[in-house]
Motif scaffolding. Structure first.
Motif, PDB file in Angstrom:
ATOM      1  N   LEU A 171       0.835  -1.204   0.000  1.00 39.78           N
ATOM      2  CA  LEU A 171       0.000   0.000   0.000  1.00 39.78           C
ATOM      3  C   LEU A 171       0.869   1.253   0.000  1.00 39.78           C
ATOM      4  O   LEU A 171       0.560   2.237  -0.685  1.00 39.78           O
ATOM      5  CB  LEU A 171      -0.934  -0.015   1.201  1.00 39.78           C
ATOM      6  CG  LEU A 171      -2.066  -1.043   1.168  1.00 39.78           C
ATOM      7  CD1 LEU A 171      -2.807  -1.070   2.496  1.00 39.78           C
ATOM      8  CD2 LEU A 171      -3.030  -0.761   0.024  1.00 39.78           C
ATOM      9  N   ARG A 172       1.947   1.236   0.742  1.00 41.07           N
ATOM     10  CA  ARG A 172       2.851   2.383   0.774  1.00 41.07           C
ATOM     11  C   ARG A 172       3.472   2.626  -0.604  1.00 41.07           C
ATOM     12  O   ARG A 172       3.587   3.772  -1.058  1.00 41.07           O
ATOM     13  CB  ARG A 172       3.935   2.149   1.829  1.00 41.07           C
ATOM     14  CG  ARG A 172       4.784   3.369   2.136  1.00 41.07           C
ATOM     15  CD  ARG A 172       5.613   3.139   3.393  1.00 41.07           C
ATOM     16  NE  ARG A 172       6.443   1.938   3.271  1.00 41.07           N
ATOM     17  CZ  ARG A 172       7.195   1.453   4.260  1.00 41.07           C
ATOM     18  NH1 ARG A 172       7.201   2.045   5.434  1.00 41.07           N
ATOM     19  NH2 ARG A 172       7.920   0.373   4.071  1.00 41.07           N
ATOM     20  N   THR A 174       2.125   1.690  -3.458  1.00 37.31           N
ATOM     21  CA  THR A 174       1.040   2.133  -4.331  1.00 37.31           C
ATOM     22  C   THR A 174       0.797   3.631  -4.176  1.00 37.31           C
ATOM     23  O   THR A 174       0.605   4.358  -5.155  1.00 37.31           O
ATOM     24  CB  THR A 174      -0.252   1.356  -4.013  1.00 37.31           C
ATOM     25  OG1 THR A 174      -0.025  -0.043  -4.222  1.00 37.31           O
ATOM     26  CG2 THR A 174      -1.412   1.821  -4.890  1.00 37.31           C
ATOM     27  N   ALA A 175       0.812   4.106  -2.936  1.00 35.67           N
ATOM     28  CA  ALA A 175       0.563   5.529  -2.669  1.00 35.67           C
ATOM     29  C   ALA A 175       1.604   6.429  -3.315  1.00 35.67           C
ATOM     30  O   ALA A 175       1.325   7.600  -3.607  1.00 35.67           O
ATOM     31  CB  ALA A 175       0.522   5.769  -1.157  1.00 35.67           C
ATOM     32  N   MET A 182      -4.630  -0.226  -5.432  1.00 31.54           N
ATOM     33  CA  MET A 182      -4.388  -1.594  -4.987  1.00 31.54           C
ATOM     34  C   MET A 182      -5.715  -2.298  -4.727  1.00 31.54           C
ATOM     35  O   MET A 182      -6.495  -1.872  -3.870  1.00 31.54           O
ATOM     36  CB  MET A 182      -3.551  -1.582  -3.698  1.00 31.54           C
ATOM     37  CG  MET A 182      -3.311  -2.975  -3.112  1.00 31.54           C
ATOM     38  SD  MET A 182      -2.346  -4.075  -4.192  1.00 31.54           S
ATOM     39  CE  MET A 182      -0.723  -3.323  -4.012  1.00 31.54           C
ATOM     40  N   ALA A 230      -4.771   1.456   4.478  1.00 28.94           N
ATOM     41  CA  ALA A 230      -4.833   2.405   3.362  1.00 28.94           C
ATOM     42  C   ALA A 230      -4.840   3.841   3.889  1.00 28.94           C
ATOM     43  O   ALA A 230      -4.176   4.737   3.344  1.00 28.94           O
ATOM     44  CB  ALA A 230      -6.062   2.141   2.507  1.00 28.94           C
ATOM     45  N   THR A 233      -1.390   4.917   4.933  1.00 27.03           N
ATOM     46  CA  THR A 233      -0.416   5.080   3.849  1.00 27.03           C
ATOM     47  C   THR A 233      -0.865   6.067   2.779  1.00 27.03           C
ATOM     48  O   THR A 233      -0.050   6.526   1.977  1.00 27.03           O
ATOM     49  CB  THR A 233      -0.155   3.728   3.169  1.00 27.03           C
ATOM     50  OG1 THR A 233      -1.388   3.219   2.635  1.00 27.03           O
ATOM     51  CG2 THR A 233       0.438   2.718   4.132  1.00 27.03           C
ATOM     52  N   ALA A 235      -2.981   5.261   0.358  1.00 25.46           N
ATOM     53  CA  ALA A 235      -3.163   4.527  -0.897  1.00 25.46           C
ATOM     54  C   ALA A 235      -4.633   4.408  -1.268  1.00 25.46           C
ATOM     55  O   ALA A 235      -5.494   4.200  -0.398  1.00 25.46           O
ATOM     56  CB  ALA A 235      -2.551   3.128  -0.787  1.00 25.46           C
TER      57      ALA A 235
END
Length: 453
Positions: A171-172, A174-175, A182, A230, A233, A235
């Motif tokens: 998730l990190r 993706t952000a 995600m 989420a 992070t 995301a």
């Protein structure tokens, strides 16, 4: 001079609904939308005879390659086209996506008669470490992490890295990629054996037992975990193939929190149409399970109030033989990509009175926006001429022998559905007509790979 002209059409237009008019196509894109009777010249004219003309559906959740890896994009894209789906997003996962992706993409280019993209399956720390590289190199903005493959369940598939740490780091990562999202499969697989083993010991072998071994609260618990991480992070997340009221309420709750990131929810046609008493039995075995009727009704409530964002089929084209055993040994998943539109029209539009506007949002418009496909999802000038001519009153019985899939069964087989496409066009080219794939689409499939980042 237009390449193609559609006359006598009832066009489904954004913010207008079904509107009588004509539509012209140049170079595969919609070039003109005009009043009925507008004098226009074209190389080819289709008299729609008052049929609906809908935007081609987008199926954002298919598993092409899980049936016959060498030929799935040929057979399953045909199944999609027959049902009015003109764009699919399939899943690709391997030990190192940098080494495997191009071969799969090029095979799909040679086989698919509909346009397509991919999500990457995130199953290892290497995938997280290389996420930005593979996203930019291959123009992919969406991924999927499988919470059900934690621990022993993951080891059986060869996955050793899937845990909450991988979820958080994915998730990190993706952000950090603008526009990335995600998707997560939410089931608490660590609790499932506690519930499953007594059911098996009692001799249970029914579809309802599959629901009882992975009940709604195990899905909801994972939805909370994903949405919580989420938020920490930043995301954007998509809860894919959501199946239960409790899980949907959890997503709703997190959306109401301050500074919540984008939280999207996808459900599937089977969660809108089948319940755990279905006579389909093992043919309807899937993860998460089909639920009770109250959860089916809850999914429709989510479609109506907008808390469900998209619909994808979770299509898996394996053979009937993988299902012809008990509920515990039968394979998971089933085919369905070409039946999304008939199910939505039959159960949604006709039976429940769901407005066509809402159905088109969850079946086309929202996926085009979320997954960055600006040429798709609606009938507007400048967009791809992905169009479906629909007879809303046509009744047809589901017969796997006519669906072109590698799979030779359907959990819907024998059901009569009301509302079917009679012609499917991908970028202005007819690929399916009256329940058959055209000869031209067979010899020259013509599907394009969609770059989305």
């Amino acid at each position: 001079m237009l390449d193609l002209l559609l006359t006598n059409a009832r066009l489904y237009l954004p913010q207008q609904g079904l509107t009588e008019g004509v539509l012209g196509v140049i170079d595969g894109r919609i070039a003109i939308i005009a009043e009925p009777g507008t004098p226009l010249e074209a190389r080819e004219t289709i008299d729609c005879q008052g049929l609906w003309v809908l935007p081609g559906l987008i199926d954002p959740h298919v598993h092409f390659g899980f049936g016959s890896p060498e030929t799935d994009f040929e057979t399953e894209s045909r199944f999609a086209a027959l049902g009015g789906t003109t764009t699919v997003l399939s899943f690709h996962r391997s030990a190192d996506i940098r080494d495997s992706f191009e071969k799969v993409r090029d095979r799909a280019l040679s086989q698919s008669c509909v346009d397509f993209g991919f999500h990457f399956g995130i199953t290892s720390n290497l995938h997280v470490e290389t996420l930005e590289e593979i996203s930019r190199r291959f123009n992919v903005n969406s991924y999927k992490l499988y919470m059900m493959y934690k621990g022993a369940a993951g080891l059986s598939k060869g996955f050793t890295d899937i845990d909450d740490g991988l979820l958080y780091s994915a998730l990190r990562a993706t952000a950090a990629i603008p526009g990335a999202i995600m998707g997560v499969h939410c089931e608490n697989v660590e609790v499932i054996p506690v519930l499953r083993d007594p059911l098996r010991a009692a001799g249970r072998d029914d579809l309802k037992a599959w629901n009882e071994q992975s009940p709604d609260f195990l899905e909801a618990e994972n939805v909370h975990r994903v949405c919580y991480f989420a938020a920490k992070t930043g995301a954007a997340v998509n809860i894919v193939h959501l199946s239960s009221r409790e899980a949907l309420d959890e997503a709703r709750r997190h959306r109401r929190t301050a500074d919540a990131p984008p939280i999207y929810v996808e459900t599937c046609p089977h969660y809108l149409f089948l319940n755990d008493e279905s006579p389909a039995g093992t043919y309807a075995k899937v993860n998460p399970p089909v639920r009770g009727q109250s959860d089916v009704d809850a999914m429709w409530e989510g479609v109506l109030d907008g808390s469900i964002t998209t619909i994808g089929t979770d299509h898996v084209p394996r053979k009937r033989a993988t299902k012809d055993t008990d509920i515990w040994a039968a394979s998971n998943g089933f085919p369905g990509t070409g039946l999304m539109l008939p199910i939505l029209l039959h159960e949604g539009y006709h039976r429940r009175g769901v407005p066509l506007e809402i159905l088109m949002k969850v079946a086309a418009e929202n996926s085009a926006r979320i997954y960055r496909m600006p040429g798709k999802g609606s009938i507007e000038i400048g967009k791809d001429a992905d169009l479906v001519l629909v007879d809303p009153d046509l009744e047809r019985t589901v017969d796997p022998a006519t669906l072109e899939s590698n799979s030779d069964y359907s959990p819907y087989e024998g059901m009569t559905l009301k509302g079917w496409p009679v012609r499917t066009l991908v970028r202005g080219r007819t690929v399916a007509l009256d329940g058959r794939i055209t000869d031209a689409a067979r010899s020259n499939p013509g599907g394009r790979y969609l770059k989305r980042l």
